[in-house]
Design a protein around this motif. Structure first.
Motif, PDB file in Angstrom:
ATOM      1  N   LEU A  49       0.840  -1.196   0.000  1.00 18.30           N
ATOM      2  CA  LEU A  49       0.000   0.000   0.000  1.00 18.30           C
ATOM      3  C   LEU A  49       0.878   1.251   0.000  1.00 18.30           C
ATOM      4  O   LEU A  49       0.611   2.221  -0.728  1.00 18.30           O
ATOM      5  N   ALA A  50       1.951   1.231   0.793  1.00 20.36           N
ATOM      6  CA  ALA A  50       2.866   2.375   0.807  1.00 20.36           C
ATOM      7  C   ALA A  50       3.514   2.560  -0.572  1.00 20.36           C
ATOM      8  O   ALA A  50       3.667   3.691  -1.055  1.00 20.36           O
ATOM      9  N   GLN A  51       3.888   1.455  -1.211  1.00 21.87           N
ATOM     10  CA  GLN A  51       4.502   1.556  -2.535  1.00 21.87           C
ATOM     11  C   GLN A  51       3.511   2.123  -3.556  1.00 21.87           C
ATOM     12  O   GLN A  51       3.882   2.918  -4.423  1.00 21.87           O
ATOM     13  N   ALA A  52       2.241   1.732  -3.443  1.00 20.05           N
ATOM     14  CA  ALA A  52       1.223   2.259  -4.353  1.00 20.05           C
ATOM     15  C   ALA A  52       1.036   3.760  -4.124  1.00 20.05           C
ATOM     16  O   ALA A  52       0.923   4.546  -5.084  1.00 20.05           O
ATOM     17  N   CYS A  53       1.007   4.171  -2.868  1.00 23.65           N
ATOM     18  CA  CYS A  53       0.868   5.601  -2.559  1.00 23.65           C
ATOM     19  C   CYS A  53       2.067   6.391  -3.075  1.00 23.65           C
ATOM     20  O   CYS A  53       1.916   7.541  -3.520  1.00 23.65           O
ATOM     21  N   PRO A  60       1.483  11.725   2.362  1.00 19.60           N
ATOM     22  CA  PRO A  60       0.899  11.469   3.691  1.00 19.60           C
ATOM     23  C   PRO A  60       0.352  10.051   3.829  1.00 19.60           C
ATOM     24  O   PRO A  60       0.533   9.404   4.870  1.00 19.60           O
ATOM     25  N   ALA A  61      -0.302   9.544   2.777  1.00 20.54           N
ATOM     26  CA  ALA A  61      -0.843   8.187   2.847  1.00 20.54           C
ATOM     27  C   ALA A  61       0.282   7.157   2.866  1.00 20.54           C
ATOM     28  O   ALA A  61       0.178   6.124   3.548  1.00 20.54           O
ATOM     29  N   GLU A  62       1.341   7.419   2.116  1.00 13.78           N
ATOM     30  CA  GLU A  62       2.506   6.517   2.148  1.00 13.78           C
ATOM     31  C   GLU A  62       3.078   6.456   3.562  1.00 13.78           C
ATOM     32  O   GLU A  62       3.375   5.370   4.087  1.00 13.78           O
ATOM     33  N   THR A  63       3.256   7.632   4.172  1.00 10.80           N
ATOM     34  CA  THR A  63       3.788   7.679   5.534  1.00 10.80           C
ATOM     35  C   THR A  63       2.891   6.932   6.501  1.00 10.80           C
ATOM     36  O   THR A  63       3.365   6.170   7.353  1.00 10.80           O
ATOM     37  N   GLU A  64       1.585   7.117   6.368  1.00 11.98           N
ATOM     38  CA  GLU A  64       0.640   6.449   7.265  1.00 11.98           C
ATOM     39  C   GLU A  64       0.724   4.933   7.118  1.00 11.98           C
ATOM     40  O   GLU A  64       0.708   4.193   8.123  1.00 11.98           O
ATOM     41  N   ALA A  65       0.853   4.439   5.897  1.00  7.14           N
ATOM     42  CA  ALA A  65       0.959   2.990   5.684  1.00  7.14           C
ATOM     43  C   ALA A  65       2.247   2.443   6.277  1.00  7.14           C
ATOM     44  O   ALA A  65       2.262   1.371   6.900  1.00  7.14           O
ATOM     45  N   LEU A  66       3.352   3.168   6.095  1.00  4.12           N
ATOM     46  CA  LEU A  66       4.626   2.707   6.650  1.00  4.12           C
ATOM     47  C   LEU A  66       4.606   2.743   8.174  1.00  4.12           C
ATOM     48  O   LEU A  66       5.164   1.858   8.839  1.00  4.12           O
TER      49      LEU A  66
END
Length: 383
Positions: A49-53, A60-66
């Motif tokens: 999910l982070a890679q997709a973001c 922000p969404a990448e950070t939240e997933a990580l």
């Protein structure tokens, strides 16, 4: 409502296909759904999910997933590396450095690191070096012009230019003493008189042709020390005082030296001190890093013959001997010595009490050390 396991697995495969095709929007939609609807026993797809973001530029969404991934798996190597990279892209050097450092430490502890992560590990190493240089430039610009001394030395520690070394005696640690590798010559009122005797001591030394023995000798009643100079005359000693007793056959040949030693504040501990000797190091010899037995004493070297290429490192500081100039150091710090010159180095070596130890404490320590040594043969320095 949770998806059936087969449906969740199929969706995950579709999401990974979308990632490989760099279709970030589709991959995100799939992994967002799986994060909510996958069966309870299936790990959440935080990493893809982070890679997709990342692909669609939603930082922000990448950070939240990580963050979600690292809450569940604090030492997930890929997660640490990607979070470090995210912080790098956000221009947060301090946070990026912390995550990259954690990743590099985790990689070092792993038996095998996936090849796909090797480029990110190399990037982490390079970033840390670049960030350290930027930080050093920032600090120097802000506090430039510091005078040499404790603050300047502490800045060198902060910037990684100097290693932190602390007292680590191998037998006995006395609490509350300052962490000082070297002491200055002008701190002791007896130094000038001793140094003035150097030519006469050298004349006595040059008249002697025998009596030196390897500094590190094996004891058949003890395990042999792990020292490459064991029984090696490359590092040798001629003892004048040993274990608190005069070595008469040697001392008789050094009346000037013995008279000079008699005026010094050498400890008097039955079976242990005084100790005084000539220490000789031949060209090419290297005394490996080691710690002394105690932090209650200082070791003193009066260089009698000090050719170029010979030096002593104590902690983070290195000193080159100069003939006739006393060197006083705490050998409970890691220390080593070498002779990279072309002729032999010889120093007169003895010990004194640490000046910070009060007379009543010295008396108590004397009783303690004598009691320890009465229990069995005393421990001796083996380099």
């Amino acid at each position: 409502m949770a998806l059936p396991r087969a449906d969740a697995d199929q969706l995950a495969r579709q999401g990974l296909d979308a990632l490989r095709n760099r279709d970030g929007a589709r991959a995100r939609a799939i992994f967002d759904r799986l994060a909510v609807e996958a069966p309870a026993d299936v790990p959440r797809p935080w990493l893809p999910l982070a890679q997709a973001c990342r692909l669609i530029g939603d930082a922000p969404a990448e950070t939240e997933a990580l963050q979600a991934l690292l809450r569940e798996q604090p030492r997930n190597l890929a997660g640490l590396l990607l979070m470090g990279d995210r912080k790098r892209l956000d221009s947060d050097d301090r946070a990026a450095t912390v995550f990259y450092t954690a990743a590099l430490n985790q990689a070092a502890a792993m038996r095998e690191v996936p090849a796909s992560l090797h480029p990110l590990l190399r990037q982490a190493e390079a970033f840390k070096q670049e960030s350290a240089a930027r930080f050093a430039g920032h600090v120097e610009a802000a506090v430039g012009g510091l005078h040499a001394g404790r603050v300047a030395q502490s800045v060198d520690l902060l910037l990684g230019r100097r290693e932190l070394h602390l007292q680590q005696p191998s037998m006995f640690y006395f609490e509350g003493l300052p962490q000082r590798p070297f002491y200055r010559r002008d701190e002791f009122d007896w130094v000038a008189e001793l140094e003035a005797a150097t030519p006469a001591i050298r004349a006595e030394l040059e008249a002697v042709t025998e009596g030196f023995r390897p500094y590190v000798e094996g004891d058949p009643n003890r395990p042999l020390p792990n020292n490459p100079l064991l029984d090696d005359p490359a590092w040798s000693a001629l003892h004048l005082w040993r274990g608190g007793e005069i070595v008469a056959e040697n001392a008789d040949r050094f009346p000037v030296t013995m008279a000079a030693l008699a005026k010094l504040p050498i400890p008097r501990i039955a079976g242990r001190s005084p100790m005084a000797l000539f220490s000789r190091l031949t060209p090419g010899a290297h005394i490996q890093p080691h710690h002394g037995l105690l932090n209650t004493r200082l070791i003193c070297h009066l260089p009698i013959i000090a050719p170029p290429g010979c030096a002593l490192r104590v902690g983070a500081d290195t000193h080159e001997w100069r003939e006739g100039e006393l060197v006083t150091f705490d050998d409970s710090f890691e220390h080593e010595a070498w002779n990279r010159g072309t002729s032999t180095r010889t120093v007169l070596l003895f010990e004194i009490w640490k000046p910070e130890i009060a007379p009543d404490e010295r008396a108590d320590l004397t009783r303690l050390f004598e009691a320890i040594d009465a229990y069995g043969p005393p421990m001796v320095d083996q380099g």
